[in-house]
Scaffold this motif. Structure first.
Motif, short mmCIF file in Angstrom:
data_model
loop_
_atom_site.label_atom_id
_atom_site.label_comp_id
_atom_site.label_asym_id
_atom_site.label_seq_id
_atom_site.Cartn_x
_atom_site.Cartn_y
_atom_site.Cartn_z
N ALA A 1 7.07 7.75 1.71
CA ALA A 1 7.33 7.29 3.07
C ALA A 1 6.68 5.95 3.35
O ALA A 1 7.29 5.04 3.92
N GLY A 2 5.42 5.81 2.93
CA GLY A 2 4.73 4.55 3.15
C GLY A 2 5.42 3.40 2.44
O GLY A 2 5.54 2.29 2.97
N ASP A 3 5.89 3.68 1.22
CA ASP A 3 6.57 2.65 0.44
C ASP A 3 7.90 2.26 1.08
O ASP A 3 8.18 1.08 1.31
N CYS A 4 8.73 3.25 1.38
CA CYS A 4 10.06 2.97 1.93
C CYS A 4 9.98 2.27 3.29
O CYS A 4 10.74 1.33 3.55
N LEU A 5 9.09 2.73 4.15
CA LEU A 5 9.00 2.14 5.48
C LEU A 5 8.24 0.82 5.46
O LEU A 5 8.57 -0.12 6.19
N GLY A 6 7.22 0.75 4.63
CA GLY A 6 6.43 -0.48 4.55
C GLY A 6 7.18 -1.64 3.94
O GLY A 6 6.91 -2.81 4.24
N ALA A 7 8.17 -1.33 3.07
CA ALA A 7 8.93 -2.40 2.41
C ALA A 7 9.68 -3.26 3.41
O ALA A 7 9.96 -4.43 3.14
N ARG A 8 10.03 -2.69 4.54
CA ARG A 8 10.74 -3.44 5.58
C ARG A 8 9.93 -4.63 6.07
O ARG A 8 10.49 -5.63 6.54
N ALA B 1 6.32 -10.65 5.10
CA ALA B 1 6.55 -11.41 6.34
C ALA B 1 5.25 -11.74 7.07
O ALA B 1 5.26 -12.56 7.97
N TYR B 2 4.17 -11.10 6.67
CA TYR B 2 2.92 -11.27 7.42
C TYR B 2 1.73 -11.46 6.49
O TYR B 2 0.70 -10.82 6.64
N GLY C 1 0.42 -8.23 5.24
CA GLY C 1 0.24 -8.45 3.82
C GLY C 1 1.16 -7.60 2.96
O GLY C 1 2.36 -7.52 3.20
N ASP C 2 0.58 -6.93 1.96
CA ASP C 2 1.34 -6.12 1.02
C ASP C 2 1.61 -4.75 1.65
O ASP C 2 1.07 -3.72 1.23
N THR C 3 2.46 -4.74 2.65
CA THR C 3 2.61 -3.58 3.53
C THR C 3 3.12 -2.34 2.83
O THR C 3 2.67 -1.23 3.14
N ASP C 4 4.07 -2.49 1.90
CA ASP C 4 4.60 -1.29 1.26
C ASP C 4 3.55 -0.60 0.40
O ASP C 4 3.43 0.63 0.42
N THR C 5 2.77 -1.38 -0.32
CA THR C 5 1.75 -0.80 -1.19
C THR C 5 0.59 -0.21 -0.40
O THR C 5 0.10 0.89 -0.71
#
Length: 430
Positions: free
Chosen positions: A31-38, A42-43, A376-380
């Motif tokens: 969930a963190g990966d899929c949602l964070g990838a969006r 960008a930041y 930053g590296d939001t998905d990870t």
């Protein structure tokens, strides 16, 4: 203080409760990966407005969400990235070989990249994979070791995938050893390896924490500190003087002979001492930030970081996870990030049909929203934070509305169940 619907005795979870936590870990990471990838990329160097993140996460997962113009929005399946791809591969390898087999795992990583190269793999790890395909490659650790003039990668790639190791390994020594060894297939810098060990330790600690008692943040932080202080973990029977052996940072680690040599290679690396000191200092900073309920995202980003280095992303993830678990222990109170009448609750611990009561929201949602808001590296960061909290709160923390939008949801559940079945087989419980 909120209480869980189920109360357990002792320090070990049992039966279906353990299965729920295995699933929670794998699904939380997905969930963190899929949602964070969006939000990834960008930041960089700045945080994200928390309300905006919460709104977008809701829109991505809520079938009743409306657009700004009031129109219904079709749900889109959110694809996972290399974080989840490599975690799935690691889980399968551990299961298929009943343990860690470096050559099998290395080739599996490379083959999965070749099959699906569009998962967002970093440039340096792609170079590793290409070298692993060469007929002349006999040492599966060497491609990673040779990178960056022999210093290896300090990125977070080994940590982002490591959660299955925490589900597979019951013994603390084995946990730290396997986390180290699998990391060195792609990251030969002590920073990248220590980050993987720390993340695995955090997941393992939360997986076995007694939910019949308030979550002990201090005990978790102490275990993380212990792991760093003995990093890299020497295998059983290693010579006492192996930390000062003659292996140099220019020697290929695997040709020196097994786990002991890998650990020795790390201790002889020019970045070793600085890495350990940096991690211990950041653990101190992490403790201070967690002790203050008014700590905001900007402070976390500045003090811990949000970049691709393991020493940034891993600490940002652990902060996001432990912040949520700390809040579960406390009465609602105002903070710089949310109003006083809100606090996270494990979904299924309050209200009917597993839904949080008014003014409450799931611990998993809170964790992922906070992790993404660090930028930053939001998905990870969100992937690692979700795996930690999922190991404690279980799959009940994953909103049912998320299931149709998370790619390979069923695969994450299946791998979790297989890892749990293996644990039950080795340690039968009434």
């Amino acid at each position: 203080m909120l209480k869980f619907a189920k109360r357990l005795s002792g320090s070990r979870t049992m039966g279906s409760e353990l299965q729920d936590r295995f699933r929670g870990c794998m699904l939380g990471g997905l969930a963190g990966d899929c949602l964070g990838a969006r939000f990834e990329g960008a930041y960089w160097g700045k945080v994200v407005d928390r309300d905006a993140v919460a709104r977008l996460v809701s829109e991505m997962t809520n079938p009743e969400a409306k657009s700004a113009a009031g129109r219904s929005k079709a749900l889109v399946v959110r694809r996972y990235t290399d974080d989840t791809s490599m975690a799935f591969t690691l889980a399968r390898s551990l299961l298929e070989n009943d343990g860690y087999r470096e050559r099998y795992l290395a080739k599996s990583f490379a083959n999965d990249y070749k099959r699906e190269p569009g998962r967002g793999y970093g440039g340096s790890v792609i170079v590793v994979f290409m070298k692993l395909f060469e007929d002349s490659c006999r040492d599966c650790y060497k491609p990673a070791h040779d990178q960056f003039d022999g210093s290896g990668s300090y990125g977070n790639g080994a940590a982002m995938r490591v959660a299955p190791v925490a589900l597979f390994c019951d013994d603390e020594q084995e946990l730290e050893r396997v986390a180290m060894e699998q990391a060195m297939l792609t990251h030969a810098n002590p920073d990248g390896v220590c980050g993987a060990v720390l993340q695995a330790t955090a997941v393992h600690h939360c997986l076995h924490a007694d939910r019949g008692k308030p979550f002990d943040v201090a005990a978790c932080l102490q275990r993380l500190r212990d792991a760093v202080e003995r990093f890299p973990r020497q295998p059983a029977g290693a010579a006492a003087g192996s930390r000062t052996a003659s292996t140099t940072a220019t020697a290929s680690p695997i040709t020196c002979g097994g786990s002991d040599s890998l650990a020795t290679f790390l201790t002889q690396h020019s970045d070793y001492r600085a890495t350990v000191d940096k991690y211990l200092k950041k653990l101190d900073t992490l403790s201070v930030l967690l002790a203050n309920p008014h700590t905001n995202q900007q402070e976390v980003m500045v003090e811990l970081g949000n970049g691709i280095a393991a020493s940034e992303a891993v600490f940002a993830a652990i902060f996001s996870a432990l912040r949520t678990l700390r809040m579960l222990n406390e009465p609602a109170q105002p903070s710089a990030e949310q109003p006083a009448d809100q606090k996270p609750v494990p979904e299924g611990a309050a209200g009917k049909e597993g839904k949080p009561s008014a003014g409450e929201f799931s611990a998993m949602t809170e964790t992922i929203v906070h992790a993404i808001s660090l930028g930053g590296d939001t998905d990870t960061i969100a992937c690692m934070a979700g795996g930690i909290v999922g190991a404690y709160c279980g799959a009940g923390g994953i909103s049912p509305s998320w299931k149709p939008v998370l790619e390979s949801y069923a695969t994450a559940v299946s791998l979790a169940d297989k890892l749990c079945a293996r644990r039950h087989k080795l340690h039968p419980q009434p």
